[in-house]
Design a protein around this motif. Structure first.
Motif, mmCIF file in Angstrom:
data_model
loop_
_atom_site.group_PDB
_atom_site.id
_atom_site.type_symbol
_atom_site.label_atom_id
_atom_site.label_comp_id
_atom_site.label_asym_id
_atom_site.label_seq_id
_atom_site.Cartn_x
_atom_site.Cartn_y
_atom_site.Cartn_z
ATOM 1 N N PHE A 1 0.842 -1.196 0.000
ATOM 2 C CA PHE A 1 0.000 0.000 0.000
ATOM 3 C C PHE A 1 0.879 1.247 0.000
ATOM 4 O O PHE A 1 0.658 2.193 -0.783
ATOM 5 N N ARG A 2 1.887 1.271 0.861
ATOM 6 C CA ARG A 2 2.745 2.460 0.972
ATOM 7 C C ARG A 2 3.542 2.701 -0.304
ATOM 8 O O ARG A 2 3.637 3.839 -0.775
ATOM 9 N N VAL A 3 4.111 1.642 -0.875
ATOM 10 C CA VAL A 3 4.852 1.799 -2.128
ATOM 11 C C VAL A 3 3.910 2.253 -3.241
ATOM 12 O O VAL A 3 4.222 3.169 -4.014
ATOM 13 N N GLY A 4 2.739 1.621 -3.318
ATOM 14 C CA GLY A 4 1.771 1.965 -4.352
ATOM 15 C C GLY A 4 1.305 3.406 -4.248
ATOM 16 O O GLY A 4 1.189 4.114 -5.257
ATOM 17 N N THR B 1 -11.166 10.770 -1.170
ATOM 18 C CA THR B 1 -10.082 10.753 -2.145
ATOM 19 C C THR B 1 -8.767 11.116 -1.467
ATOM 20 O O THR B 1 -8.736 11.409 -0.274
ATOM 21 N N GLY B 2 -7.678 11.093 -2.235
ATOM 22 C CA GLY B 2 -6.429 11.636 -1.728
ATOM 23 C C GLY B 2 -5.330 10.629 -1.483
ATOM 24 O O GLY B 2 -5.406 9.460 -1.846
ATOM 25 N N MET B 3 -4.265 11.119 -0.812
ATOM 26 C CA MET B 3 -3.032 10.364 -0.589
ATOM 27 C C MET B 3 -2.946 9.716 0.793
ATOM 28 O O MET B 3 -1.952 9.096 1.124
ATOM 29 N N LEU B 4 -3.963 9.886 1.615
ATOM 30 C CA LEU B 4 -4.137 9.124 2.864
ATOM 31 C C LEU B 4 -2.898 9.115 3.761
ATOM 32 O O LEU B 4 -2.215 8.104 3.896
ATOM 33 N N PRO B 5 -2.605 10.219 4.442
ATOM 34 C CA PRO B 5 -1.421 10.275 5.308
ATOM 35 C C PRO B 5 -1.358 9.142 6.334
ATOM 36 O O PRO B 5 -0.258 8.663 6.666
ATOM 37 N N PHE B 6 -2.504 8.685 6.831
ATOM 38 C CA PHE B 6 -2.492 7.674 7.898
ATOM 39 C C PHE B 6 -1.891 6.347 7.444
ATOM 40 O O PHE B 6 -1.455 5.540 8.273
ATOM 41 N N VAL B 7 -1.852 6.114 6.126
ATOM 42 C CA VAL B 7 -1.283 4.862 5.617
ATOM 43 C C VAL B 7 0.203 4.766 5.960
ATOM 44 O O VAL B 7 0.738 3.663 6.143
ATOM 45 N N PHE B 8 0.880 5.906 6.094
ATOM 46 C CA PHE B 8 2.315 5.926 6.366
ATOM 47 C C PHE B 8 2.620 6.026 7.865
ATOM 48 O O PHE B 8 3.787 6.053 8.250
ATOM 49 N N GLU B 9 1.580 6.075 8.681
ATOM 50 C CA GLU B 9 1.784 6.193 10.122
ATOM 51 C C GLU B 9 1.974 4.829 10.771
ATOM 52 O O GLU B 9 1.474 3.810 10.272
ATOM 53 N N ASP B 10 2.695 4.810 11.900
ATOM 54 C CA ASP B 10 2.848 3.574 12.667
ATOM 55 C C ASP B 10 1.475 3.042 13.055
ATOM 56 O O ASP B 10 0.575 3.809 13.420
ATOM 57 N N GLY B 11 1.325 1.736 12.970
ATOM 58 C CA GLY B 11 0.063 1.121 13.374
ATOM 59 C C GLY B 11 -0.946 0.961 12.263
ATOM 60 O O GLY B 11 -2.040 0.426 12.490
ATOM 61 N N PHE B 12 -0.606 1.416 11.042
ATOM 62 C CA PHE B 12 -1.559 1.225 9.951
ATOM 63 C C PHE B 12 -1.754 -0.262 9.664
ATOM 64 O O PHE B 12 -0.798 -1.039 9.680
ATOM 65 N N GLY B 13 -2.996 -0.640 9.415
ATOM 66 C CA GLY B 13 -3.328 -2.024 9.083
ATOM 67 C C GLY B 13 -4.806 -2.140 8.773
ATOM 68 O O GLY B 13 -5.485 -1.136 8.501
ATOM 69 N N TYR B 14 -5.313 -3.330 8.829
ATOM 70 C CA TYR B 14 -6.713 -3.570 8.477
ATOM 71 C C TYR B 14 -7.662 -2.746 9.344
ATOM 72 O O TYR B 14 -8.636 -2.168 8.860
ATOM 73 N N GLY B 15 -7.385 -2.713 10.647
ATOM 74 C CA GLY B 15 -8.277 -2.002 11.560
ATOM 75 C C GLY B 15 -8.320 -0.514 11.268
ATOM 76 O O GLY B 15 -9.398 0.106 11.287
ATOM 77 N N ARG B 16 -7.159 0.069 10.970
ATOM 78 C CA ARG B 16 -7.131 1.504 10.667
ATOM 79 C C ARG B 16 -7.861 1.790 9.359
ATOM 80 O O ARG B 16 -8.516 2.822 9.229
ATOM 81 N N ASP C 1 12.687 1.561 -0.847
ATOM 82 C CA ASP C 1 13.890 2.363 -0.622
ATOM 83 C C ASP C 1 13.878 3.647 -1.447
ATOM 84 O O ASP C 1 14.457 4.661 -1.036
ATOM 85 N N LEU C 2 13.224 3.617 -2.611
ATOM 86 C CA LEU C 2 13.132 4.817 -3.450
ATOM 87 C C LEU C 2 12.339 5.931 -2.782
ATOM 88 O O LEU C 2 12.603 7.107 -3.015
ATOM 89 N N VAL C 3 11.347 5.569 -1.965
ATOM 90 C CA VAL C 3 10.348 6.555 -1.530
ATOM 91 C C VAL C 3 10.203 6.675 -0.015
ATOM 92 O O VAL C 3 9.500 7.571 0.462
ATOM 93 N N LYS C 4 10.858 5.830 0.746
ATOM 94 C CA LYS C 4 10.565 5.762 2.184
ATOM 95 C C LYS C 4 10.972 7.017 2.940
ATOM 96 O O LYS C 4 10.431 7.311 4.013
#
Length: 456
Positions: A197-200, A240-255, A355-358
């Motif tokens: 998800f994060r790479v995509g 819509t959008g780039m969803l900042p929470f996807v890159f936060e610690d704890g992101f997963g199915y529940g979030r 590694d390109l985007v992290k």
């Protein structure tokens, strides 16, 4: 967009949060069972005058669907009207103004994906020849106003057409005037889903740039290379959008489930009809407090429907959807899944892509998302350079990822050849929209009707 056929009597009522994350957990598959699902839309027009055909007219959209039944497709009806088809190659459905979509079957390799695309295009062209109908592989209608476009007889679209102007300025353009290519991909675990998800999400602006193919609005250059992508920035910020929470610690199915609970509803499907619930809260629905269905609680199918009503750059259901590319011709329909499969389906490639985007910040990701629709490969990237530079590196990784998969066709070729069209775009630095603009300002002499020479 998905098409519901009927309400299900044995559909379980949602009584716990575990049921909300169940679809995502159920999507987990071992790598050997990962599949590729490709979706692509095309603009349908009458060859004699280039107008968009209505549903009911002779040789219109209804007759096009009926004509495809000769190839073994089975009709799906809503309100007594055929609004979709289902068959061995997946499903054929209608977008709001008659854009024709194939949602392909889950396939093992890209050779099968490209063959499926070829079969579909041959079939629709065969029916189109009899009806004087053609198809454009673009990201947006190049010459049509909203008022010139028909509306398809699907209940959910009536609800969305009413709701869109309340929440953004360009939502009707998204529905009526755009086309996309998407790819649906699997994951093995929650951690695997998160990394993909994060790479995509971080690299979605690169896909937008490589596939940018919507530079015209109502017959004139619109100042963008992917106006389709720009449209999403003013459609509905709640979904819509780039969803900042996807890159936060704890992101997963529940979030993700919590995010979807906060996405306003569109509708509830009951007894073959769509009930308008636009703007209402799924959280209220869980408590039996939905004003349009007082006392009733949602079922698993209601939740699945709701999962399909968020439109971020990457979307999670029981698989991941890559959503950033404009519509295009056969070669690019094959290239988009090749790009993402190469990056995401081999662990070494996935790690290299991360590694390109992290190191990018959320502000930098947002800035890139905003720049890509207008500048495409010339958009600046964090740390210096442009998206073209990132494109070179990403395509090298994708090549290695596809080579490592070693999925061969009958001639012994692996899947890397499907990236050729993207290699050429990065090598020249010129995306599809820029080639269209060159033609418009050059040999077309400003005659937008020449764009129909780009038909499938």
């Amino acid at each position: 967009m998905s098409t519901r056929e009927a309400s299900t009597a044995d559909d379980p009522v949602i009584e716990s949060f575990d049921q909300l994350v169940a679809p995502m957990i159920k999507g987990e598959k071992p790598a050997a069972d990962w599949r590729i699902g490709t979706e692509h839309e095309k603009l349908v027009y009458k060859r004699d005058d280039h107008r968009a055909p209505s549903y009911d007219e002779p040789c219109g959209i209804r007759d096009l669907l009926k004509g495809l039944e000769q190839f073994g497709w089975q009709p799906v009806e809503e309100g007594g009207k055929v609004i979709a088809l289902k068959g061995a190659d997946g499903a054929i459905s209608l977008e709001p103004a008659g854009q024709l979509e194939l949602s392909g079957a889950p396939l093992e390799n890209l050779h099968q994906t490209c063959a499926e695309t070829g079969r579909h295009l041959e079939q629709v062209k065969a029916v189109g020849e009899k009806c004087g109908v053609g198809y454009l592989g673009l990201g947006m209608w190049p010459d049509k106003t909203r008022a010139e476009l028909p509306i398809m007889p699907k209940g959910r679209y009536d609800i969305m057409l009413r709701h869109m102007p309340r929440v953004g300025n360009l939502g009707l353009d998204m529905m009526l005037r755009t086309c996309t290519i998407q790819v649906n991909l699997d994951y093995s675990s929650e951690a695997d889903m998160v990394q993909k998800f994060r790479v995509g999400l971080a690299l979605q602006p690169l896909a937008t740039a490589l596939f940018a193919n919507s530079p015209f609005t109502e017959g004139k250059p619109n100042g963008y290379l992917s106006y389709r992508s720009h449209i999403w920035s003013d459609t509905d910020p709640a979904r819509t959008g780039m969803l900042p929470f996807v890159f936060e610690d704890g992101f997963g199915y529940g979030r993700w489930a919590e995010y979807m609970l906060d996405v306003p509803m569109y509708f509830v499907f009951r007894d073959g009809k769509y009930i308008d619930a636009a703007g209402l809260s799924f959280r209220d629905f869980l408590e039996g407090k939905l004003s349009v269905l007082p006392g009733e609680r949602p079922t698993q199918s209601d939740w699945w429907d709701h999962l399909s009503t968020a439109f971020p750059e990457v979307r999670l259901k029981s698989f991941l959807e890559m959503r950033g590319a404009d519509g295009g011709p056969w070669s690019r329909i094959c290239a988009l899944p090749a790009f993402w499969v190469g990056l995401l389906y081999d662990q070494t490639a996935l790690d290299a892509a991360w590694d390109l985007v992290k190191h990018w910040t959320m502000e930098e990701r947002e800035a890139l998302r905003s720049a890509a629709p207008k500048l495409a490969l010339d958009a600046p990237v964090p740390g210096g350079g442009t998206l073209r530079d990132i494109g070179r590196e990403a395509l090298k990784i994708a090549h290695r990822g596809l080579a490592a998969r070693a999925r061969l066709n009958s001639s012994g070729d692996n899947e890397t050849g499907f990236l050729d069209t993207l290699d050429e775009i990065v090598a020249t630095g010129k995306v599809p929209a820029q080639r269209l603009l060159d033609a418009y300002h050059g040999e077309w002499n400003g005659d937008i009707s020449r764009v129909y020479e780009q038909s499938f």
